[in-house]
Design an enzyme around this catalytic site. Sequence first.
Site, mmCIF file in Angstrom:
data_model
loop_
_atom_site.group_PDB
_atom_site.id
_atom_site.type_symbol
_atom_site.label_atom_id
_atom_site.label_comp_id
_atom_site.label_asym_id
_atom_site.label_seq_id
_atom_site.Cartn_x
_atom_site.Cartn_y
_atom_site.Cartn_z
ATOM 1 N N ASP A 50 -66.172 57.783 -37.734
ATOM 2 C CA ASP A 50 -65.605 56.781 -38.099
ATOM 3 C C ASP A 50 -64.272 56.066 -37.482
ATOM 4 O O ASP A 50 -63.342 57.564 -36.323
ATOM 5 C CB ASP A 50 -64.230 57.465 -39.125
ATOM 6 C CG ASP A 50 -63.822 57.155 -40.025
ATOM 7 O OD1 ASP A 50 -63.449 56.011 -39.008
ATOM 8 O OD2 ASP A 50 -63.195 57.124 -40.881
ATOM 9 N N ALA A 72 -66.565 46.855 -35.427
ATOM 10 C CA ALA A 72 -66.417 47.789 -36.882
ATOM 11 C C ALA A 72 -65.244 47.119 -37.423
ATOM 12 O O ALA A 72 -64.035 46.561 -36.072
ATOM 13 C CB ALA A 72 -66.283 49.050 -37.011
ATOM 14 N N GLN A 74 -62.275 46.044 -40.620
ATOM 15 C CA GLN A 74 -62.193 46.056 -41.976
ATOM 16 C C GLN A 74 -62.050 44.412 -42.598
ATOM 17 O O GLN A 74 -60.639 44.183 -42.049
ATOM 18 C CB GLN A 74 -60.969 46.674 -42.968
ATOM 19 C CG GLN A 74 -60.881 46.350 -44.159
ATOM 20 C CD GLN A 74 -60.684 45.090 -45.148
ATOM 21 O OE1 GLN A 74 -61.386 44.656 -46.159
ATOM 22 N NE2 GLN A 74 -59.129 44.388 -44.928
ATOM 23 N N TYR A 138 -54.293 40.906 -42.201
ATOM 24 C CA TYR A 138 -56.064 41.426 -41.318
ATOM 25 C C TYR A 138 -55.951 40.353 -40.630
ATOM 26 O O TYR A 138 -56.263 40.492 -39.112
ATOM 27 C CB TYR A 138 -56.952 40.735 -42.441
ATOM 28 C CG TYR A 138 -58.471 40.318 -41.465
ATOM 29 C CD1 TYR A 138 -59.219 41.212 -40.764
ATOM 30 C CD2 TYR A 138 -58.626 38.698 -41.547
ATOM 31 C CE1 TYR A 138 -60.672 41.173 -40.158
ATOM 32 C CE2 TYR A 138 -59.858 38.408 -41.178
ATOM 33 C CZ TYR A 138 -61.242 39.765 -40.297
ATOM 34 O OH TYR A 138 -62.061 39.289 -39.423
ATOM 35 N N LYS A 142 -56.650 41.676 -36.439
ATOM 36 C CA LYS A 142 -57.067 41.104 -35.227
ATOM 37 C C LYS A 142 -56.490 40.958 -34.080
ATOM 38 O O LYS A 142 -56.289 40.923 -33.046
ATOM 39 C CB LYS A 142 -57.877 40.149 -35.929
ATOM 40 C CG LYS A 142 -58.806 40.367 -36.623
ATOM 41 C CD LYS A 142 -59.411 41.476 -36.652
ATOM 42 C CE LYS A 142 -60.760 41.346 -35.815
ATOM 43 N NZ LYS A 142 -61.715 42.354 -35.942
ATOM 44 N N ARG A 205 -63.250 25.259 -44.974
ATOM 45 C CA ARG A 205 -63.721 26.662 -44.023
ATOM 46 C C ARG A 205 -64.516 25.544 -42.958
ATOM 47 O O ARG A 205 -65.296 24.818 -43.632
ATOM 48 C CB ARG A 205 -64.750 28.232 -45.309
ATOM 49 C CG ARG A 205 -63.570 28.627 -45.822
ATOM 50 C CD ARG A 205 -62.861 29.705 -44.631
ATOM 51 N NE ARG A 205 -62.232 30.322 -45.821
ATOM 52 C CZ ARG A 205 -60.429 29.728 -46.169
ATOM 53 N NH1 ARG A 205 -59.869 28.052 -46.187
ATOM 54 N NH2 ARG A 205 -59.813 30.600 -47.132
ATOM 55 N N GLU A 267 -52.443 36.221 -51.736
ATOM 56 C CA GLU A 267 -51.724 36.328 -50.492
ATOM 57 C C GLU A 267 -52.415 35.741 -49.920
ATOM 58 O O GLU A 267 -53.727 37.504 -49.307
ATOM 59 C CB GLU A 267 -50.862 37.415 -50.744
ATOM 60 C CG GLU A 267 -49.647 36.940 -51.759
ATOM 61 C CD GLU A 267 -48.526 37.898 -51.433
ATOM 62 O OE1 GLU A 267 -48.663 39.060 -51.024
ATOM 63 O OE2 GLU A 267 -47.451 38.097 -52.533
#
Length: 307
Positions: A50, A72, A74, A138, A142, A205, A267
């Site tokens: 993890d 790895a 989210q 997110y 990154k 996209r 959002e």
Amino acid sequence: MYKILITGGAGFIGTALARKLRSQHHQVCLIDLDHRFGAEHEGYETHFVDIRSDKSFEKISDKKFDYIFHLAAQTSGAISQEKPEVDVDTNVKGTLNLCNFARMCGAEKIIFSSSMATYGNSDGKISEDFPLNPLSNYGASKVAGEYYIKMFKQYGIEHTIFRLFNVYGPGQDMFNLQQGMASIFLAQSISSSTIKVTGSMERFRDFVFIDDVVDALLFGLESSTSFQTFNVGSEKATSVAQLIDEIIAINDKPNDLFEVLNIGAHEGDQFGTVSNCEKLKKLGWKNTTHLKEGLLQMYLYAKRVMA
């Protein structure tokens, strides 16, 4: 032949990358959460690590690697807004833990999968020198990951950063309806006659097929890409409406059976970004799979796994 570690090795991109690397006779080790490993990972060296916990890396503290592909993360924009602490733990703290492990195991280089979410919105094609303006937790996580990886240059660790646009294709999780626009709409088209959309149908996209993404990531093994950042996309804008039309067109059900239902936005959702990949194409990379062809391959895969 190199000794290569893949974080997130049981995920969509990690699994496809591992398969390609093994075909090239590299020694490949996968780390991920234990429940994510399946039959497709048999024959690889695998470890339950993890990345959110620095102590978890002690399980592989005796290992040495030449290269680390750091995948790895989210990746759900919706989850990142609902539970920003998950992004911080996985994408920020997890990346720092990985960097420290890279230093400990003597890795030459980290090859990092970043995201188009670091850019925010843009009307035109985005090149790598476009200002970073993330609109979501997110995206911000990154950006932080990129800076941590760059910081470890002072310890002799090289890096290549790939900002991936919207990756799709066979192998994607068809049961997770919180990430992956193409996979969400495809799964809904198979399981029901209603396709639920969050946000404007005019959002767009840049969809890039999994095989083309893996081919791009392999350039990270070349020294000529060290300390550089590359976009990986199709360089084409596809609106939500166009994507749904393509998905309905390849479906076995009658096209007039489908209903498209807008259920409201969340959002942090970008309106749209499109890549400029000239920098990567100059190295010889090509985006070879058109959206219609890629969606058909993905649809056939999805029907099998959802049956």
